[in-house]
Write a protein that holds these residues in place. Structure first.
Motif, PDB file in Angstrom:
ATOM      1  N   UNK A  82       0.851  -1.188   0.000  1.00 46.48           N
ATOM      2  CA  UNK A  82       0.000   0.000   0.000  1.00 46.48           C
ATOM      3  C   UNK A  82       0.888   1.240   0.000  1.00 46.48           C
ATOM      4  N   UNK A  83       0.296   2.386  -0.304  1.00 50.98           N
ATOM      5  CA  UNK A  83       1.085   3.612  -0.245  1.00 50.98           C
ATOM      6  C   UNK A  83       1.086   4.162   1.181  1.00 50.98           C
ATOM      7  N   UNK A  84       1.836   5.217   1.392  1.00 53.59           N
ATOM      8  CA  UNK A  84       1.993   5.798   2.722  1.00 53.59           C
ATOM      9  C   UNK A  84       0.742   6.409   3.303  1.00 53.59           C
ATOM     10  N   UNK A  85      -0.271   6.658   2.495  1.00 53.42           N
ATOM     11  CA  UNK A  85      -1.525   7.254   2.958  1.00 53.42           C
ATOM     12  C   UNK A  85      -2.581   6.213   3.327  1.00 53.42           C
ATOM     13  N   UNK A  86      -2.329   4.957   3.019  1.00 50.26           N
ATOM     14  CA  UNK A  86      -3.317   3.901   3.235  1.00 50.26           C
ATOM     15  C   UNK A  86      -3.529   3.665   4.736  1.00 50.26           C
ATOM     16  N   UNK A  87      -4.773   3.459   5.173  1.00 51.00           N
ATOM     17  CA  UNK A  87      -5.044   3.169   6.594  1.00 51.00           C
ATOM     18  C   UNK A  87      -4.655   1.715   6.932  1.00 51.00           C
ATOM     19  N   UNK A  88      -3.401   1.504   7.299  1.00 50.58           N
ATOM     20  CA  UNK A  88      -2.863   0.153   7.488  1.00 50.58           C
ATOM     21  C   UNK A  88      -3.522  -0.625   8.612  1.00 50.58           C
ATOM     22  N   UNK A  89      -4.252   0.057   9.505  1.00 46.59           N
ATOM     23  CA  UNK A  89      -4.947  -0.660  10.577  1.00 46.59           C
ATOM     24  C   UNK A  89      -6.044  -1.580  10.020  1.00 46.59           C
ATOM     25  N   UNK A  90      -6.435  -1.401   8.771  1.00 47.42           N
ATOM     26  CA  UNK A  90      -7.414  -2.281   8.124  1.00 47.42           C
ATOM     27  C   UNK A  90      -6.834  -3.652   7.792  1.00 47.42           C
ATOM     28  N   UNK A  91      -5.530  -3.725   7.625  1.00 46.72           N
ATOM     29  CA  UNK A  91      -4.890  -4.945   7.152  1.00 46.72           C
ATOM     30  C   UNK A  91      -4.698  -5.944   8.288  1.00 46.72           C
ATOM     31  N   UNK A  92      -4.931  -7.229   8.028  1.00 43.36           N
ATOM     32  CA  UNK A  92      -4.760  -8.247   9.083  1.00 43.36           C
ATOM     33  C   UNK A  92      -3.328  -8.258   9.613  1.00 43.36           C
ATOM     34  N   UNK A  93      -3.196  -8.357  10.941  1.00 41.63           N
ATOM     35  CA  UNK A  93      -1.886  -8.311  11.588  1.00 41.63           C
ATOM     36  C   UNK A  93      -0.978  -9.486  11.234  1.00 41.63           C
ATOM     37  N   UNK A  94      -1.566 -10.608  10.837  1.00 49.48           N
ATOM     38  CA  UNK A  94      -0.745 -11.790  10.555  1.00 49.48           C
ATOM     39  C   UNK A  94      -0.280 -11.862   9.103  1.00 49.48           C
ATOM     40  N   UNK A  95      -0.514 -10.795   8.345  1.00 51.37           N
ATOM     41  CA  UNK A  95      -0.033 -10.723   6.967  1.00 51.37           C
ATOM     42  C   UNK A  95       1.118  -9.727   6.900  1.00 51.37           C
ATOM     43  N   UNK A  96       1.893  -9.821   5.836  1.00 53.55           N
ATOM     44  CA  UNK A  96       3.005  -8.903   5.660  1.00 53.55           C
ATOM     45  C   UNK A  96       2.533  -7.546   5.179  1.00 53.55           C
ATOM     46  N   UNK A  97       3.365  -6.547   5.408  1.00 48.85           N
ATOM     47  CA  UNK A  97       3.033  -5.181   5.011  1.00 48.85           C
ATOM     48  C   UNK A  97       4.227  -4.549   4.307  1.00 48.85           C
ATOM     49  N   UNK A  98       3.958  -4.016   3.130  1.00 47.12           N
ATOM     50  CA  UNK A  98       4.957  -3.307   2.343  1.00 47.12           C
ATOM     51  C   UNK A  98       4.404  -1.919   2.041  1.00 47.12           C
ATOM     52  N   UNK A  99       5.189  -0.902   2.330  1.00 47.25           N
ATOM     53  CA  UNK A  99       4.827   0.463   1.947  1.00 47.25           C
ATOM     54  C   UNK A  99       5.566   0.749   0.644  1.00 47.25           C
ATOM     55  N   UNK A 100       4.803   1.144  -0.373  1.00 48.17           N
ATOM     56  CA  UNK A 100       5.377   1.264  -1.709  1.00 48.17           C
ATOM     57  C   UNK A 100       4.920   2.531  -2.407  1.00 48.17           C
ATOM     58  N   UNK A 101       5.669   2.872  -3.438  1.00 51.25           N
ATOM     59  CA  UNK A 101       5.239   3.872  -4.408  1.00 51.25           C
ATOM     60  C   UNK A 101       5.652   3.329  -5.776  1.00 51.25           C
ATOM     61  N   UNK A 102       5.599   4.145  -6.780  1.00 48.39           N
ATOM     62  CA  UNK A 102       5.872   3.666  -8.133  1.00 48.39           C
ATOM     63  C   UNK A 102       7.338   3.310  -8.371  1.00 48.39           C
ATOM     64  N   UNK A 103       8.215   3.706  -7.449  1.00 51.77           N
ATOM     65  CA  UNK A 103       9.642   3.577  -7.694  1.00 51.77           C
ATOM     66  C   UNK A 103      10.376   2.648  -6.746  1.00 51.77           C
ATOM     67  N   UNK A 104       9.781   2.359  -5.597  1.00 51.12           N
ATOM     68  CA  UNK A 104      10.472   1.540  -4.598  1.00 51.12           C
ATOM     69  C   UNK A 104       9.453   1.061  -3.572  1.00 51.12           C
ATOM     70  N   UNK A 105       9.927   0.265  -2.643  1.00 50.89           N
ATOM     71  CA  UNK A 105       9.061  -0.249  -1.584  1.00 50.89           C
ATOM     72  C   UNK A 105       9.925  -0.690  -0.408  1.00 50.89           C
ATOM     73  N   UNK A 106       9.283  -0.756   0.751  1.00 47.65           N
ATOM     74  CA  UNK A 106       9.975  -1.201   1.961  1.00 47.65           C
ATOM     75  C   UNK A 106       9.091  -2.184   2.708  1.00 47.65           C
ATOM     76  N   UNK A 107       9.683  -3.312   3.096  1.00 45.22           N
ATOM     77  CA  UNK A 107       8.957  -4.285   3.913  1.00 45.22           C
ATOM     78  C   UNK A 107       8.910  -3.731   5.333  1.00 45.22           C
ATOM     79  N   UNK A 108       7.700  -3.494   5.822  1.00 41.91           N
ATOM     80  CA  UNK A 108       7.498  -2.942   7.160  1.00 41.91           C
ATOM     81  C   UNK A 108       7.194  -4.058   8.159  1.00 41.91           C
ATOM     82  N   UNK A 109       6.472  -5.079   7.694  1.00 41.42           N
ATOM     83  CA  UNK A 109       6.116  -6.202   8.572  1.00 41.42           C
ATOM     84  C   UNK A 109       6.283  -7.498   7.778  1.00 41.42           C
ATOM     85  N   UNK A 110       7.139  -8.375   8.297  1.00 44.11           N
ATOM     86  CA  UNK A 110       7.371  -9.667   7.664  1.00 44.11           C
ATOM     87  C   UNK A 110       6.375 -10.675   8.257  1.00 44.11           C
TER      88      UNK A 110
END
Length: 146
Positions: free
Chosen positions: A80-108
């Motif tokens: 998702x992008x940096x503006x996405x409400x990440x609290x919607x996403x299930x805690x047991x899944x991974x989370x990547x903050x991304x844009x069109x050029x790069x991304x970062x794994x925030x939760x493995x």
């Protein structure tokens, strides 16, 4: 070059970032009838990660089939992008903050290893998908029979 949709831009950033983790990736792979993953990444030891790209809250809330992807990968992520409400996403899944050029794994996410038979199927699907994409990029008259 065609204009990319928001989810496709996220997928591009995720695919670029996967290379920094020594993964290669393909977009829009179909693991089984009725499912199409946004990004499938293949690691150097045969690890299979699936990343679903969500461009907004409504995009996430309308996705009723994402749990079907879990049986086709070792790890499952949302991108998702940096503006996405990440609290919607299930805690047991991974989370990547991304844009069109790069991304970062925030939760493995925890790893759930595929069976050997399922891994073989997915690696074959990955290889065929990548080969078809490469051939169609080289040959404008290529017709995908599938």
């Amino acid at each position: 070059m065609p204009t990319l949709l928001p989810g496709q831009l996220l997928a591009r950033g995720v695919s670029r970032a996967m290379r920094s983790h020594d993964f290669v990736s393909v977009e829009e792979l179909v693991p089984t009838l009725g499912l199409r993953v946004d990004v499938m990444a293949l690691g150097p030891k045969g690890e299979i990660w699936i990343v679903e790209c969500k461009s907004c809250r409504a995009d996430f809330l309308s996705d009723h089939k994402w749990q079907g992807y879990l049986e086709w990968c070792d790890r499952f992520f949302w991108a998702v992008d940096g503006e996405f409400p990440t609290e919607l996403l299930p805690d047991d899944t991974g989370l990547i903050i991304a844009d069109a050029y790069d991304a970062e794994i925030v939760r493995m996410p925890a790893e759930t290893r595929l069976t050997a038979a399922r891994r073989k199927v997915m690696m074959q699907k990955f290889a065929r998908h990548a080969a078809i994409r490469a051939q169609s990029a080289r040959d404008p008259d290529f017709v995908n029979p599938f």
